[in-house]
Design a protein around this motif. Structure first.
Motif, PDB file in Angstrom:
ATOM      1  N   PHE A  85       0.852  -1.186   0.000  1.00 20.61           N
ATOM      2  CA  PHE A  85       0.000   0.000   0.000  1.00 20.61           C
ATOM      3  C   PHE A  85       0.894   1.244   0.000  1.00 20.61           C
ATOM      4  O   PHE A  85       1.684   1.442   0.935  1.00 20.61           O
ATOM      5  CB  PHE A  85      -0.883   0.041   1.248  1.00 20.61           C
ATOM      6  N   VAL A  86       0.765   2.048  -1.040  1.00 17.88           N
ATOM      7  CA  VAL A  86       1.470   3.331  -1.101  1.00 17.88           C
ATOM      8  C   VAL A  86       0.443   4.396  -0.719  1.00 17.88           C
ATOM      9  O   VAL A  86      -0.550   4.594  -1.413  1.00 17.88           O
ATOM     10  CB  VAL A  86       2.033   3.582  -2.509  1.00 17.88           C
ATOM     11  N   ILE A  87       0.688   5.045   0.408  1.00 18.45           N
ATOM     12  CA  ILE A  87      -0.332   5.888   1.031  1.00 18.45           C
ATOM     13  C   ILE A  87       0.057   7.363   0.964  1.00 18.45           C
ATOM     14  O   ILE A  87       1.184   7.731   1.318  1.00 18.45           O
ATOM     15  CB  ILE A  87      -0.519   5.428   2.503  1.00 18.45           C
ATOM     16  N   ASP A  88      -0.869   8.200   0.492  1.00 20.46           N
ATOM     17  CA  ASP A  88      -0.667   9.662   0.480  1.00 20.46           C
ATOM     18  C   ASP A  88       0.520  10.057  -0.412  1.00 20.46           C
ATOM     19  O   ASP A  88       1.141  11.087  -0.178  1.00 20.46           O
ATOM     20  CB  ASP A  88      -0.445  10.174   1.919  1.00 20.46           C
ATOM     21  N   ALA A  89       0.840   9.237  -1.413  1.00 23.71           N
ATOM     22  CA  ALA A  89       2.092   9.484  -2.147  1.00 23.71           C
ATOM     23  C   ALA A  89       1.997   9.112  -3.627  1.00 23.71           C
ATOM     24  O   ALA A  89       2.720   8.245  -4.090  1.00 23.71           O
ATOM     25  CB  ALA A  89       3.229   8.717  -1.486  1.00 23.71           C
ATOM     26  N   SER A  90       1.088   9.773  -4.360  1.00 29.74           N
ATOM     27  CA  SER A  90       1.133   9.632  -5.812  1.00 29.74           C
ATOM     28  C   SER A  90       2.403  10.300  -6.309  1.00 29.74           C
ATOM     29  O   SER A  90       3.072  10.999  -5.562  1.00 29.74           O
ATOM     30  CB  SER A  90      -0.059  10.332  -6.453  1.00 29.74           C
ATOM     31  N   GLY A  91       2.677  10.120  -7.572  1.00 28.04           N
ATOM     32  CA  GLY A  91       3.814  10.824  -8.153  1.00 28.04           C
ATOM     33  C   GLY A  91       4.896   9.886  -8.631  1.00 28.04           C
ATOM     34  O   GLY A  91       5.697  10.244  -9.483  1.00 28.04           O
ATOM     35  N   GLY A  92       4.966   8.666  -8.096  1.00 24.46           N
ATOM     36  CA  GLY A  92       5.990   7.715  -8.551  1.00 24.46           C
ATOM     37  C   GLY A  92       6.867   7.267  -7.408  1.00 24.46           C
ATOM     38  O   GLY A  92       6.792   7.799  -6.297  1.00 24.46           O
ATOM     39  N   TRP A  93       7.722   6.272  -7.684  1.00 21.77           N
ATOM     40  CA  TRP A  93       8.541   5.680  -6.622  1.00 21.77           C
ATOM     41  C   TRP A  93       9.503   6.689  -6.017  1.00 21.77           C
ATOM     42  O   TRP A  93       9.877   6.588  -4.848  1.00 21.77           O
ATOM     43  CB  TRP A  93       9.307   4.472  -7.173  1.00 21.77           C
ATOM     44  N   ASP A  94       9.934   7.685  -6.797  1.00 24.64           N
ATOM     45  CA  ASP A  94      10.864   8.689  -6.265  1.00 24.64           C
ATOM     46  C   ASP A  94      10.291   9.421  -5.060  1.00 24.64           C
ATOM     47  O   ASP A  94      11.009   9.814  -4.145  1.00 24.64           O
ATOM     48  CB  ASP A  94      11.170   9.759  -7.330  1.00 24.64           C
ATOM     49  N   ARG A  95       8.985   9.651  -5.102  1.00 25.32           N
ATOM     50  CA  ARG A  95       8.309  10.389  -4.041  1.00 25.32           C
ATOM     51  C   ARG A  95       8.416   9.640  -2.703  1.00 25.32           C
ATOM     52  O   ARG A  95       8.287  10.218  -1.642  1.00 25.32           O
ATOM     53  CB  ARG A  95       6.850  10.581  -4.470  1.00 25.32           C
ATOM     54  N   ILE A  96       8.646   8.314  -2.801  1.00 25.55           N
ATOM     55  CA  ILE A  96       8.688   7.478  -1.604  1.00 25.55           C
ATOM     56  C   ILE A  96      10.118   7.367  -1.076  1.00 25.55           C
ATOM     57  O   ILE A  96      10.340   6.907   0.039  1.00 25.55           O
ATOM     58  CB  ILE A  96       8.067   6.102  -1.953  1.00 25.55           C
ATOM     59  N   GLY A  97      11.071   7.823  -1.878  1.00 24.46           N
ATOM     60  CA  GLY A  97      12.464   7.860  -1.421  1.00 24.46           C
ATOM     61  C   GLY A  97      13.162   6.517  -1.560  1.00 24.46           C
ATOM     62  O   GLY A  97      12.819   5.712  -2.420  1.00 24.46           O
ATOM     63  N   ARG A  98      14.127   6.253  -0.666  1.00 23.20           N
ATOM     64  CA  ARG A  98      14.985   5.067  -0.758  1.00 23.20           C
ATOM     65  C   ARG A  98      14.183   3.778  -0.837  1.00 23.20           C
ATOM     66  O   ARG A  98      14.494   2.881  -1.624  1.00 23.20           O
ATOM     67  CB  ARG A  98      15.892   4.977   0.472  1.00 23.20           C
ATOM     68  N   VAL A  99      13.135   3.677  -0.013  1.00 23.21           N
ATOM     69  CA  VAL A  99      12.374   2.424   0.007  1.00 23.21           C
ATOM     70  C   VAL A  99      11.646   2.234  -1.324  1.00 23.21           C
ATOM     71  O   VAL A  99      11.377   1.107  -1.742  1.00 23.21           O
ATOM     72  CB  VAL A  99      11.397   2.372   1.214  1.00 23.21           C
ATOM     73  N   GLY A 100      11.376   3.333  -2.018  1.00 24.17           N
ATOM     74  CA  GLY A 100      10.720   3.252  -3.328  1.00 24.17           C
ATOM     75  C   GLY A 100      11.541   2.442  -4.314  1.00 24.17           C
ATOM     76  O   GLY A 100      10.997   1.627  -5.062  1.00 24.17           O
ATOM     77  N   ASN A 101      12.865   2.627  -4.303  1.00 24.27           N
ATOM     78  CA  ASN A 101      13.729   1.873  -5.213  1.00 24.27           C
ATOM     79  C   ASN A 101      13.618   0.379  -4.942  1.00 24.27           C
ATOM     80  O   ASN A 101      13.557  -0.434  -5.860  1.00 24.27           O
ATOM     81  CB  ASN A 101      15.201   2.282  -5.038  1.00 24.27           C
ATOM     82  N   ALA A 102      13.601   0.023  -3.648  1.00 23.05           N
ATOM     83  CA  ALA A 102      13.524  -1.391  -3.283  1.00 23.05           C
ATOM     84  C   ALA A 102      12.143  -1.968  -3.623  1.00 23.05           C
ATOM     85  O   ALA A 102      12.031  -3.098  -4.096  1.00 23.05           O
ATOM     86  CB  ALA A 102      13.809  -1.551  -1.794  1.00 23.05           C
ATOM     87  N   LEU A 103      11.085  -1.182  -3.414  1.00 16.65           N
ATOM     88  CA  LEU A 103       9.724  -1.686  -3.646  1.00 16.65           C
ATOM     89  C   LEU A 103       9.391  -1.764  -5.128  1.00 16.65           C
ATOM     90  O   LEU A 103       8.575  -2.593  -5.547  1.00 16.65           O
ATOM     91  CB  LEU A 103       8.709  -0.788  -2.937  1.00 16.65           C
ATOM     92  N   ALA A 104      10.027  -0.890  -5.921  1.00 20.00           N
ATOM     93  CA  ALA A 104       9.731  -0.872  -7.357  1.00 20.00           C
ATOM     94  C   ALA A 104       9.993  -2.230  -7.995  1.00 20.00           C
ATOM     95  O   ALA A 104       9.347  -2.592  -8.975  1.00 20.00           O
ATOM     96  CB  ALA A 104      10.558   0.207  -8.045  1.00 20.00           C
TER      97      ALA A 104
END
Ligand code: 5GP
Ligand code: MN
Length: 337
Positions: A85-104
Motif C-alpha cells: 500500500f502506497v499511502i498519500d504518495a502519488s507521483g511515482g517511486w521517487d516520491r517514496i524515497g529510498r524504500v521506493g527503489n527497493a519496492l519498485a
C-alpha cells in the motif's frame, strides 16, 4: 470503488505500507490506522518508510509500528510481500524515497491510496480522490466499507491526519464529509482538545522562536499578493530546529490580508532547496510545483530543487509573479528579487 482492495485484503496475508519522504501526519496517521485494521484481521504488516518519524510527530506512534527502511534488514520482508500500500504518495517511486527503489522491483500488487492529483502509473490499483481533504478520509472509508471497527487507536490516528491536513478544518477541501468523518472518529474515541494540544501546543521553545524569525523575515511582492521567506542552514542550526520540524511554516504568510500565495524556501543539505507553496485557492500553485519537479494540491504544493537558496528562491518568486498576473505556470529564469 473499494471492492478490488477489499478483495486483496481478504485474500492476501503479507502487507507492506509505505508513504512519501518527509512524512506528515496524514501519511503517518493513515499508515497506523491501516496497520491496526489489517492486524485485527490477523495479517502480517510492516510499515516501511524512507524517513524516520520527525521528532514533533513521535507521539503519534507510541507502539513504534513505524519502521525506517534499511536495505539489509528488510530485504526478506519486501521479497515476501503480497500487497504494497502506497499511502498519500502519488507521483511515482521517487516520491517514496529510498524504500521506493527497493519496492519498485517487488513482485507484490501495488495499491495507491491518495488524494493528490499526481501520476499513479506505478500502481496496479489506484484509489485516488483529489476531492478528499486528507488521505485519512479514504482510509476511513476503506475500513468502514470493509466492515471494520474504528478502534480508539484508528480513531486517534485518522483524526490527527484530518486535523493537520485540513489546517484544523479550514483548507478549501474541508467538506461536510470531512466533518461527518471527524464526528465518527470523535464518537470512536478521538479527543479533539487533547489531540490538538499534542500537535500544536507541545513545541520546543526553539521552534516557536524560529517562527518569530520567519514572521519577521517575510517579504511581500506583487502588491502584497505574495509573501516569501528563505531559510538557510545556518539559521536552522542557530535555532536548533530540523527542516523536518517546519510543518505549518509555509502557511504563515497566509495570515496576512490580500496574500494569495505564500512561499517558503528551505536550504537542505547537499545543495538542495525545499520549496513549499501555499495558495488561498484563487490560484492553483501545483502546476508550478510540478514544473519544479514536485507536485501537490492546487492550494498546497512543493518540490525539492537542486541549487543555491537565493537562486531557487528568486526562480520561484518569479514563477509565482507570472502565475499571479497570467494564471500560467512557468519555470522562470532566476533573477535575484
Ligand atoms: P510541504 O510544502 O508541506 O512539504 O508539502 C505540501 C504538499 O506539496 C504535500 O502535501 C505534497 O502534496 C506536495 N509536495 C511537497 N513536496 C513534494 C515533492 O517533492 N513531490 C511531490 N510530488 N509533491 C510534493
Ligand atoms: Mn495528505
Amino acid at each position: 470503488m473499494w471492492s478490488n482492495v477489499i478483495h486483496l485484503i481478504n485474500e492476501k496475508r503479507r502487507f507492506i505500507l509505505t508513504t512519501h519522504t518527509n512524512p506528515d501526519l496524514d501519511a503517518l496517521g493513515s499508515e497506523i490506522a491501516l496497520d491496526e485494521y489489517l492486524r485485527s484481521l490477523g495479517k502480517e504488516v510492516s510499515i516501511l518508510n524512507s524517513d524516520s518519524v520527525p521528532g514533533a510527530f513521535r507521539f503519534v506512534d507510541p507502539e513504534r509500528r513505524l519502521r525506517t527502511f534499511s536495505p539489509g534488514r528488510h530485504r526478506e520482508t519486501i521479497r515476501e510481500a503480497e500487497v504494497i500500500f502506497v499511502i498519500d504518495a502519488s507521483g511515482g517511486w521517487d516520491r517514496i524515497g529510498r524504500v521506493g527503489n527497493a519496492l519498485a522491483d517487488a513482485q507484490a500488487t501495488v495499491v495507491c491510496i491518495d488524494h493528490h492529483p499526481d501520476p499513479v502509473d506505478f500502481a496496479h490499483v489506484a484509489l485516488v480522490d483529489p476531492d478528499a481533504a486528507a488521505t485519512a478520509e479514504l482510509i476511513f472509508k476503506l475500513i468502514t466499507q470493509a466492515g471494520g471497527v474504528i478502534t480508539p487507536t484508528i480513531a486517534r490516528a485518522l483524526y490527527l491526519a484530518i486535523l493537520t491536513d485540513t489546517g484544523s478544518f479550514r483548507f478549501p477541501k474541508t467538506s461536510p464529509e470531512t466533518h461527518r468523518i471527524a464526528a465518527r472518529l470523535i464518537e470512536a474515541g478521538a479527543d479533539p482538545a487533547q489531540l490538538y494540544k499534542q500537535v500544536y501546543e507541545q513545541y520546543p521553545l526553539e521552534r516557536v522562536r524560529l517562527k518569530g524569525y520567519v514572521l519577521n523575515s517575510l517579504r511581500a511582492e506583487a502588491d502584497g499578493q505574495m509573501v516569501w521567506c528563505a531559510l538557510d542552514q545556518a539559521t536552522l542550526k542557530a535555532y536548533g530546529v530540523a527542516p523536518a520540524d517546519l510543518d505549518g511554516f509555509p502557511g504563515l504568510g497566509m495570515e496576512i490580508g490580500g496574500v494569495r500565495v505564500s512561499v517558503l524556501c528551505v536550504e537542505m543539505p547537499k545543495g538542495r532547496v525545499k520549496v513549499s507553496l501555499r495558495s488561498d485557492g484563487s490560484v492553483a500553485i501545483n502546476g508550478l510545483a510540478t514544473e519544479l519537479g514536485g507536485g501537490g494540491h492546487p492550494s498546497a504544493a512543493g518540490a525539492t530543487v537542486e541549487g543555491d537558496l537565493a537562486q531557487v528562491t528568486a526562480q520561484v518568486v518569479a514563477g509565482v509573479k507570472v502565475l499571479l498576473t497570467t494564471g500560467q505556470s512557468r519555470r522562470c529564469p532566476a533573477t535575484v528579487p
